[in-house]
Write a protein that holds these residues in place. Structure first.
Motif, PDB file in Angstrom:
ATOM      1  N   GLU A  14      39.138  37.410  53.919  1.00  0.00           N
ATOM      2  CA  GLU A  14      39.940  38.599  53.637  1.00  0.00           C
ATOM      3  C   GLU A  14      40.437  38.556  52.188  1.00  0.00           C
ATOM      4  OE1 GLU A  14      41.640  36.963  57.664  1.00  0.00           O
ATOM      5  OE2 GLU A  14      40.890  36.130  55.780  1.00  0.00           O
ATOM      6  N   GLY A  15      40.721  39.728  51.666  1.00  0.00           N
ATOM      7  CA  GLY A  15      41.317  39.823  50.338  1.00  0.00           C
ATOM      8  C   GLY A  15      42.636  40.576  50.426  1.00  0.00           C
ATOM      9  N   ILE A  16      43.552  40.294  49.527  1.00  0.00           N
ATOM     10  CA  ILE A  16      44.860  40.952  49.528  1.00  0.00           C
ATOM     11  C   ILE A  16      44.741  42.339  48.887  1.00  0.00           C
ATOM     12  CG2 ILE A  16      47.201  40.868  48.591  1.00  0.00           C
ATOM     13  CD1 ILE A  16      47.087  37.842  48.767  1.00  0.00           C
ATOM     14  N   THR A  17      45.314  43.336  49.578  1.00  0.00           N
ATOM     15  CA  THR A  17      45.335  44.694  49.030  1.00  0.00           C
ATOM     16  C   THR A  17      46.735  45.098  48.559  1.00  0.00           C
ATOM     17  OG1 THR A  17      45.729  45.637  51.231  1.00  0.00           O
ATOM     18  CG2 THR A  17      43.432  45.424  50.509  1.00  0.00           C
ATOM     19  N   GLU A  18      47.759  44.463  49.116  1.00  0.00           N
ATOM     20  CA  GLU A  18      49.134  44.785  48.718  1.00  0.00           C
ATOM     21  C   GLU A  18      50.025  43.601  49.070  1.00  0.00           C
ATOM     22  OE1 GLU A  18      52.070  48.653  48.868  1.00  0.00           O
ATOM     23  OE2 GLU A  18      51.133  48.041  50.759  1.00  0.00           O
ATOM     24  N   ILE A  19      51.012  43.343  48.233  1.00  0.00           N
ATOM     25  CA  ILE A  19      51.941  42.244  48.485  1.00  0.00           C
ATOM     26  C   ILE A  19      53.344  42.664  48.073  1.00  0.00           C
ATOM     27  CG2 ILE A  19      51.472  41.165  46.226  1.00  0.00           C
ATOM     28  CD1 ILE A  19      51.886  38.430  47.671  1.00  0.00           C
ATOM     29  N   ALA A  20      54.321  42.266  48.875  1.00  0.00           N
ATOM     30  CA  ALA A  20      55.730  42.507  48.551  1.00  0.00           C
ATOM     31  C   ALA A  20      56.491  41.218  48.827  1.00  0.00           C
ATOM     32  CB  ALA A  20      56.301  43.653  49.381  1.00  0.00           C
TER      33      ALA A  20
ATOM     34  N   GLN B 118      41.331  50.713  42.612  1.00  0.00           N
ATOM     35  CA  GLN B 118      40.404  50.539  41.489  1.00  0.00           C
ATOM     36  C   GLN B 118      41.102  50.096  40.209  1.00  0.00           C
ATOM     37  OE1 GLN B 118      38.076  54.091  41.005  1.00  0.00           O
ATOM     38  NE2 GLN B 118      36.817  53.732  42.825  1.00  0.00           N
ATOM     39  N   THR B 119      42.304  50.625  39.968  1.00  0.00           N
ATOM     40  CA  THR B 119      43.031  50.275  38.738  1.00  0.00           C
ATOM     41  C   THR B 119      44.151  49.257  38.992  1.00  0.00           C
ATOM     42  OG1 THR B 119      44.520  52.167  39.050  1.00  0.00           O
ATOM     43  CG2 THR B 119      42.546  52.512  37.693  1.00  0.00           C
ATOM     44  N   ALA B 120      44.261  48.784  40.231  1.00  0.00           N
ATOM     45  CA  ALA B 120      45.301  47.808  40.558  1.00  0.00           C
ATOM     46  C   ALA B 120      44.949  46.444  39.959  1.00  0.00           C
ATOM     47  CB  ALA B 120      45.445  47.684  42.081  1.00  0.00           C
ATOM     48  N   PRO B 121      45.958  45.603  39.664  1.00  0.00           N
ATOM     49  CA  PRO B 121      45.661  44.272  39.120  1.00  0.00           C
ATOM     50  C   PRO B 121      44.927  43.414  40.146  1.00  0.00           C
ATOM     51  CG  PRO B 121      47.977  44.454  39.708  1.00  0.00           C
ATOM     52  CD  PRO B 121      47.405  45.833  39.825  1.00  0.00           C
ATOM     53  N   LYS B 122      44.072  42.532  39.654  1.00  0.00           N
ATOM     54  CA  LYS B 122      43.399  41.579  40.538  1.00  0.00           C
ATOM     55  C   LYS B 122      44.356  40.427  40.831  1.00  0.00           C
ATOM     56  CE  LYS B 122      38.786  42.768  38.783  1.00  0.00           C
ATOM     57  NZ  LYS B 122      39.245  43.886  37.952  1.00  0.00           N
ATOM     58  N   PHE B 123      44.007  39.612  41.837  1.00  0.00           N
ATOM     59  CA  PHE B 123      44.946  38.574  42.269  1.00  0.00           C
ATOM     60  C   PHE B 123      45.264  37.606  41.134  1.00  0.00           C
ATOM     61  CE2 PHE B 123      46.184  34.506  44.102  1.00  0.00           C
ATOM     62  CZ  PHE B 123      47.244  34.910  44.889  1.00  0.00           C
ATOM     63  N   HIS B 124      44.281  37.231  40.340  1.00  0.00           N
ATOM     64  CA  HIS B 124      44.546  36.261  39.279  1.00  0.00           C
ATOM     65  C   HIS B 124      45.528  36.803  38.239  1.00  0.00           C
ATOM     66  CE1 HIS B 124      42.238  38.053  35.921  1.00  0.00           C
ATOM     67  NE2 HIS B 124      41.437  38.533  36.869  1.00  0.00           N
ATOM     68  N   GLU B 125      45.683  38.134  38.185  1.00  0.00           N
ATOM     69  CA  GLU B 125      46.613  38.745  37.243  1.00  0.00           C
ATOM     70  C   GLU B 125      48.053  38.730  37.761  1.00  0.00           C
ATOM     71  OE1 GLU B 125      44.598  42.221  34.894  1.00  0.00           O
ATOM     72  OE2 GLU B 125      43.866  42.316  36.976  1.00  0.00           O
ATOM     73  N   VAL B 126      48.241  38.590  39.053  1.00  0.00           N
ATOM     74  CA  VAL B 126      49.597  38.563  39.628  1.00  0.00           C
ATOM     75  C   VAL B 126      49.960  37.168  40.130  1.00  0.00           C
ATOM     76  CG1 VAL B 126      49.500  40.996  40.270  1.00  0.00           C
ATOM     77  CG2 VAL B 126      48.814  39.257  41.940  1.00  0.00           C
ATOM     78  N   ALA B 127      49.022  36.216  40.071  1.00  0.00           N
ATOM     79  CA  ALA B 127      49.237  34.881  40.654  1.00  0.00           C
ATOM     80  C   ALA B 127      50.443  34.174  40.040  1.00  0.00           C
ATOM     81  CB  ALA B 127      47.979  34.029  40.493  1.00  0.00           C
ATOM     82  N   LYS B 128      50.585  34.259  38.716  1.00  0.00           N
ATOM     83  CA  LYS B 128      51.697  33.577  38.055  1.00  0.00           C
ATOM     84  C   LYS B 128      53.040  34.121  38.535  1.00  0.00           C
ATOM     85  CE  LYS B 128      53.644  32.494  33.519  1.00  0.00           C
ATOM     86  NZ  LYS B 128      53.556  32.701  32.043  1.00  0.00           N
ATOM     87  N   ARG B 129      53.129  35.437  38.676  1.00  0.00           N
ATOM     88  CA  ARG B 129      54.386  36.055  39.149  1.00  0.00           C
ATOM     89  C   ARG B 129      54.701  35.596  40.573  1.00  0.00           C
ATOM     90  NH1 ARG B 129      59.340  37.342  39.230  1.00  0.00           N
ATOM     91  NH2 ARG B 129      59.940  39.469  39.746  1.00  0.00           N
ATOM     92  N   ILE B 130      53.696  35.463  41.419  1.00  0.00           N
ATOM     93  CA  ILE B 130      53.899  35.011  42.788  1.00  0.00           C
ATOM     94  C   ILE B 130      54.414  33.567  42.799  1.00  0.00           C
ATOM     95  CG2 ILE B 130      52.731  34.449  44.970  1.00  0.00           C
ATOM     96  CD1 ILE B 130      50.836  36.827  44.376  1.00  0.00           C
ATOM     97  N   VAL B 131      53.831  32.722  41.955  1.00  0.00           N
ATOM     98  CA  VAL B 131      54.287  31.336  41.857  1.00  0.00           C
ATOM     99  C   VAL B 131      55.744  31.285  41.413  1.00  0.00           C
ATOM    100  CG1 VAL B 131      54.015  29.154  40.591  1.00  0.00           C
ATOM    101  CG2 VAL B 131      51.994  30.376  41.421  1.00  0.00           C
ATOM    102  N   GLU B 132      56.098  32.103  40.428  1.00  0.00           N
ATOM    103  CA  GLU B 132      57.460  32.087  39.872  1.00  0.00           C
ATOM    104  C   GLU B 132      58.498  32.558  40.884  1.00  0.00           C
ATOM    105  OE1 GLU B 132      56.387  32.961  35.165  1.00  0.00           O
ATOM    106  OE2 GLU B 132      56.996  34.605  36.497  1.00  0.00           O
TER     107      GLU B 132
END
Length: 454
Positions: A17-23, A62-76
């Motif tokens: 599975e891939g993530i489509t939305e995260i909060a 289509q224009t949403a960030p990919k996971f690697h673009e939000v990964a740092k924010r999730i870690v923080e």
């Protein structure tokens, strides 16, 4: 610290599975201190049934960030926090899978609100998030979207923390956090505490509660303990690792929680509980048929109307009741007059002391006084200030017995027993608890009494 999250995915094969939305909401146990909400481009197709369920489609991403673009924010935002989710095993697995694809080992402690709910709110017909929060009166919008479900989980988790009277959740979280010895940083602890009413808990290095108490100003009281040079407070300063708290919105719930949790947790630095009341008010019928109210030493073997901290308090309240309901001081033991009481001479007694007023008429007013003084067999709630502006607190009295406390949103109807039972954090119907409630109702005027339906 907690990171409460919800994830929506594409669906598909296990671990594909891939993530489509995260909060994610960073939550300190009382309020949200940070948040991150984003659509995510999963770089793969979304299953049709998921599109129908969530409303998220491929075009939206289509224009949403990919996971690697939000990964740092999730870690923080999850750094140093325990992950909290409804069915946490799923959300945690999805996050670990995505990070593993990036070559990063993502490790966090996690807590599942499904499991907590089954333990702390038993016998619910369903523990799915939608049905559970609906039955608890928790508002939810954007169901099956990450932000809506995460917000509902925050409110559910806040309720679960309140229901966890043994503090297992908090103790586990303290043990997991690398706080270190805080003795040189006592002022830092104080700075993070609220100035509101509630109960505070001092924990040792194992997360165990070693002292707890209620206060009208938590920050001020803890600061006084940390600044004190008494032998007991010096020991507390040396051993404390963390101070947690629960805001209650009003003094009554703080008093009830303190009384109950000291007995349940038996913190080593809390003194042995003192007797809260010494006298009680009893009712009996005299030989002429008049109902009389008499003050006596409290005795739990006897049925009493209400209790008092001392004789003088009992005397003052009974005297005020006689005035309010035009009752006879002589019949109620407040006058030693041989014939009529003094109130008869000033037209404040209708002559029951001389048998001039019929017992039936007199007793009607006595019963009105009893209704005010006692719970009798009534079912009602005491609604008072909540922890926040949009919230009220509730104390449930059912068939004359104290059942517990809870909180509800202002737009929520709470006059039905079936709704109240799921909101309530149960507390024991002890003589001390009843005394605390009676004493509060006699002293305060900010509350509202609401009768409840079956």
């Amino acid at each position: 610290m907690y990171a409460i999250l919800d994830i929506e995915t594409t669906g598909g094969k296990y671990n594909e599975e891939g993530i489509t939305e995260i909060a994610i909401y960073r939550f300190d146990g009382h309020k949200v201190v940070d948040q991150f909400i984003s659509l995510v481009n999963p770089e793969k197709e979304i299953q049709p049934f998921v599109v129908k369920l969530t409303g998220i489609n491929n075009n939206m991403l289509q224009t949403a960030p990919k996971f690697h673009e939000v990964a740092k924010r999730i870690v923080e935002i999850t750094d140093g926090a325990t992950l909290v989710a409804h069915n946490a095993q799923f959300d945690y697995r999805i996050l670990q899978t995505e990070f593993r694809r990036l070559g990063y080992d993502y490790q966090r402690k996690s807590v599942c609100t499904v499991e907590l709910s089954k333990e702390l709110i038993p016998d619910q017909p369903s523990y799915s998030l939608g049905k559970l929060v609906r039955s608890l009166g928790i508002p939810v919008s954007d169901r099956h979207r990450a932000n809506g479900d995460a917000q509902a989980t925050v409110k559910l988790f806040k309720m679960l923390l309140a229901k966890d009277t043994t503090k297992k959740i908090v103790q586990s979280n303290i043990r997991a956090e690398d706080i270190g010895q805080l003795n040189p940083k006592l002022m830092d602890i104080v700075a993070q505490l609220p100035t509101s009413v509630g109960v505070y808990y001092m924990h040792d290095s194992d997360g165990e509660v070693m002292f707890l108490a209620k206060s009208g100003n938590i920050q001020k009281r803890v600061n006084q303990i940390f600044a004190s040079s008494s032998k007991k407070n010096k020991r507390l300063q040396k051993e404390v690792k963390a101070v947690t708290y629960e805001e209650t919105g009003n003094e009554l719930i703080a008093l009830l929680k303190e009384n109950s949790e000291v007995k349940k947790n038996k913190p080593k630095y809390n003194a042995k509980s003192k007797k809260l009341f010494t006298h009680a008010l009893y009712v009996k019928e005299d030989k002429e048929g008049y109902l009389t109210l008499k003050i006596g030493k409290s005795d739990n073997r006897k049925k009493y109307i209400t209790t008092f901290s001392n004789y003088q308090q009992a005397y003052n309240i009974l005297h005020a009741i006689d005035e309010e309901f035009n009752l006879c001081n002589k019949l109620n033991g407040l006058s030693e007059a041989k014939k009529n009481c003094y109130n008869y001479t000033v037209d404040k007694c209708n002559g029951a002391c001389l048998n001039e007023e019929p017992p039936k008429t007199y007793n009607k007013r006595v019963k009105q006084a009893l209704y005010k003084l006692s719970f009798q067999d009534r079912s009602f709630i005491i609604s008072d200030r909540g922890r926040e502006i949009h919230e009220r607190s509730v104390i449930l009295i059912q068939n004359g017995d104290f059942k517990g406390f809870g909180f509800y949103e202002l737009n929520h109807q709470v006059n039905k027993l079936s709704i109240l039972e799921s909101l309530i954090t149960p507390l024991d119907n002890t003589p001390d608890a009843r005394h605390i409630i009676h004493a509060y109702l006699r002293k305060k005027k900010s509350y509202k009494i609401i009768n409840i339906e079956a």
